[in-house]
Enzyme design. Structure first.
Site, PDB file in Angstrom:
ATOM      1  N   SER A   1      -2.921  -7.761   2.711  1.00 42.98           N
ATOM      2  CA  SER A   1      -3.201  -7.629   4.148  1.00 42.98           C
ATOM      3  C   SER A   1      -3.645  -8.972   4.717  1.00 42.98           C
ATOM      4  O   SER A   1      -3.246  -9.341   5.824  1.00 42.98           O
ATOM      5  CB  SER A   1      -4.311  -6.600   4.382  1.00 42.98           C
ATOM      6  OG  SER A   1      -3.926  -5.330   3.930  1.00 42.98           O
TER       7      SER A   1
ATOM      8  N   LYS B   1     -17.301  -6.815   5.968  1.00 44.78           N
ATOM      9  CA  LYS B   1     -16.006  -7.406   6.321  1.00 44.78           C
ATOM     10  C   LYS B   1     -15.816  -7.327   7.823  1.00 44.78           C
ATOM     11  O   LYS B   1     -16.263  -6.376   8.456  1.00 44.78           O
ATOM     12  CB  LYS B   1     -14.866  -6.640   5.632  1.00 44.78           C
ATOM     13  CG  LYS B   1     -14.742  -6.948   4.151  1.00 44.78           C
ATOM     14  CD  LYS B   1     -13.476  -6.360   3.565  1.00 44.78           C
ATOM     15  CE  LYS B   1     -13.382  -6.671   2.079  1.00 44.78           C
ATOM     16  NZ  LYS B   1     -12.246  -5.999   1.447  1.00 44.78           N
TER      17      LYS B   1
ATOM     18  N   ARG C   1      -1.868  -5.747  -8.488  1.00 41.67           N
ATOM     19  CA  ARG C   1      -0.715  -6.610  -8.219  1.00 41.67           C
ATOM     20  C   ARG C   1      -0.506  -7.624  -9.324  1.00 41.67           C
ATOM     21  O   ARG C   1       0.601  -7.955  -9.688  1.00 41.67           O
ATOM     22  CB  ARG C   1      -0.913  -7.364  -6.898  1.00 41.67           C
ATOM     23  CG  ARG C   1      -0.745  -6.506  -5.693  1.00 41.67           C
ATOM     24  CD  ARG C   1      -1.348  -7.131  -4.486  1.00 41.67           C
ATOM     25  NE  ARG C   1      -2.808  -7.124  -4.578  1.00 41.67           N
ATOM     26  CZ  ARG C   1      -3.613  -7.401  -3.587  1.00 41.67           C
ATOM     27  NH1 ARG C   1      -3.115  -7.752  -2.422  1.00 41.67           N
ATOM     28  NH2 ARG C   1      -4.916  -7.347  -3.741  1.00 41.67           N
TER      29      ARG C   1
ATOM     30  N   HIS D   1       0.848  -1.203   0.000  1.00 37.32           N
ATOM     31  CA  HIS D   1       0.000   0.000   0.000  1.00 37.32           C
ATOM     32  C   HIS D   1       0.882   1.250   0.000  1.00 37.32           C
ATOM     33  O   HIS D   1       0.612   2.212  -0.726  1.00 37.32           O
ATOM     34  CB  HIS D   1      -0.887   0.056   1.252  1.00 37.32           C
ATOM     35  CG  HIS D   1      -1.951  -0.991   1.332  1.00 37.32           C
ATOM     36  ND1 HIS D   1      -2.118  -1.795   2.429  1.00 37.32           N
ATOM     37  CD2 HIS D   1      -2.927  -1.356   0.459  1.00 37.32           C
ATOM     38  CE1 HIS D   1      -3.155  -2.602   2.241  1.00 37.32           C
ATOM     39  NE2 HIS D   1      -3.669  -2.363   1.045  1.00 37.32           N
TER      40      HIS D   1
HETATM   41  P1  ADP Z   1     -10.004  -3.493  -0.418  1.00 38.32           P
HETATM   42  O1  ADP Z   1     -10.739  -4.190   0.681  1.00 38.32           O
HETATM   43  O2  ADP Z   1     -10.705  -2.280  -0.932  1.00 38.32           O
HETATM   44  O3  ADP Z   1      -9.482  -4.382  -1.511  1.00 38.32           O
HETATM   45  P2  ADP Z   1      -7.259  -3.315   0.498  1.00 38.32           P
HETATM   46  O4  ADP Z   1      -6.749  -2.530   1.675  1.00 38.32           O
HETATM   47  O5  ADP Z   1      -7.087  -4.772   0.542  1.00 38.32           O
HETATM   48  O6  ADP Z   1      -8.764  -2.864   0.364  1.00 38.32           O
HETATM   49  O7  ADP Z   1      -6.594  -2.772  -0.846  1.00 38.32           O
HETATM   50  C1  ADP Z   1      -6.734  -1.443  -1.244  1.00 38.32           C
HETATM   51  C2  ADP Z   1      -6.114  -1.295  -2.632  1.00 38.32           C
HETATM   52  O8  ADP Z   1      -4.715  -1.542  -2.547  1.00 38.32           O
HETATM   53  C3  ADP Z   1      -6.638  -2.267  -3.685  1.00 38.32           C
HETATM   54  O9  ADP Z   1      -6.658  -1.593  -4.922  1.00 38.32           O
HETATM   55  C4  ADP Z   1      -5.608  -3.359  -3.713  1.00 38.32           C
HETATM   56  O10 ADP Z   1      -5.545  -3.987  -4.985  1.00 38.32           O
HETATM   57  C5  ADP Z   1      -4.355  -2.551  -3.451  1.00 38.32           C
HETATM   58  N1  ADP Z   1      -3.294  -3.364  -2.845  1.00 38.32           N
HETATM   59  C6  ADP Z   1      -3.363  -4.198  -1.809  1.00 38.32           C
HETATM   60  N2  ADP Z   1      -2.168  -4.775  -1.543  1.00 38.32           N
HETATM   61  C7  ADP Z   1      -1.316  -4.278  -2.487  1.00 38.32           C
HETATM   62  C8  ADP Z   1       0.054  -4.512  -2.812  1.00 38.32           C
HETATM   63  N3  ADP Z   1       0.789  -5.391  -2.147  1.00 38.32           N
HETATM   64  N4  ADP Z   1       0.573  -3.841  -3.856  1.00 38.32           N
HETATM   65  C9  ADP Z   1      -0.191  -2.983  -4.564  1.00 38.32           C
HETATM   66  N5  ADP Z   1      -1.479  -2.731  -4.345  1.00 38.32           N
HETATM   67  C10 ADP Z   1      -2.047  -3.370  -3.313  1.00 38.32           C
END
Ligand code: ADP
Length: 171
Positions: free
Chosen positions: A136, A49, A98, A25
């Site tokens: 995450s 969630k 990703r 992130h």
């Molecule tokens: P959500 O529940 O909205 O998917 P996340 O916190 O899991 O929330 O992810 C928020 C955004 O960050 C999403 O667009 C996800 O694809 C991106 N994201 C999550 N992990 C990574 C990572 N390791 N590298 C790049 N983008 C990421």
């Protein structure tokens, strides 16, 4: 900093659960902060969630992780992300990609958001390849099993994850 448009102040929102924020992130946030004048990292309140960290805990972990980026701010919203974008004057939603496996879901959400508000566009950013396998949920799983998450999350998040794992053991 790269200024976009003809002197226009470009604002973007990066919405997500951030449960918890990872180095993946942060990689995306840094890239966004170098393209846009202002970036809001926005915690989405999603009742479907069950997060490990409370909204306040997640907000504090994000705030601490972005504190040296002057044009980045943490925000919280419930409801439509396009509505939040309108409120903060953002014309762009940032999402991270990703792998191809992220694409289908993200594409669907991006087009649905455009349907809600055609003036807001989604911009996808790719992280450094060393973060492409990072999520995450994987971090939570590893930390819950007392595995090593060093280098995958900021040190503060590592501590918070250890604390949660210890809390769970004590129950
Ligand atoms: P959500 O529940 O909205 O998917 P996340 O916190 O899991 O929330 O992810 C928020 C955004 O960050 C999403 O667009 C996800 O694809 C991106 N994201 C999550 N992990 C990574 C990572 N390791 N590298 C790049 N983008 C990421």
């Amino acid at each position: 900093m790269v200024k976009s448009g003809f002197g226009a102040h470009k604002v973007a929102v990066y919405p997500g659960s951030f449960d918890p924020i990872t180095n993946g992130h942060i990689d995306i946030i840094r890239r966004a902060a170098s393209i846009f004048d202002k970036v809001y990292v926005t915690l989405a309140v999603n009742s479907s969630k069950r997060p490990l960290f409370s909204l306040e805990e997640r907000r504090d972990l994000v705030a601490e992780s972005i504190k040296e980026l002057p044009n980045v701010e943490v925000a919280i919203f419930s409801g439509l992300v396009v509505e939040h974008a309108r409120e903060v004057g953002a014309s762009v939603i940032i999402r991270g990609l990703r792998a191809i496996s992220d694409f289908e879901y993200e594409f669907q959400i991006a087009l649905m958001n455009r349907r809600q508000n055609g003036e807001v566009d989604t911009v996808f950013l790719m992280p450094d390849e060393k973060y492409t396998y990072l999520s995450s949920s994987l971090v939570k799983e590893i930390a819950g099993l007392h595995g090593v998450v060093e280098g995958l999350v900021p040190p503060l998040v590592e501590e918070a994850l250890k604390h949660k794992a210890a809390e769970r053991l004590a129950k």
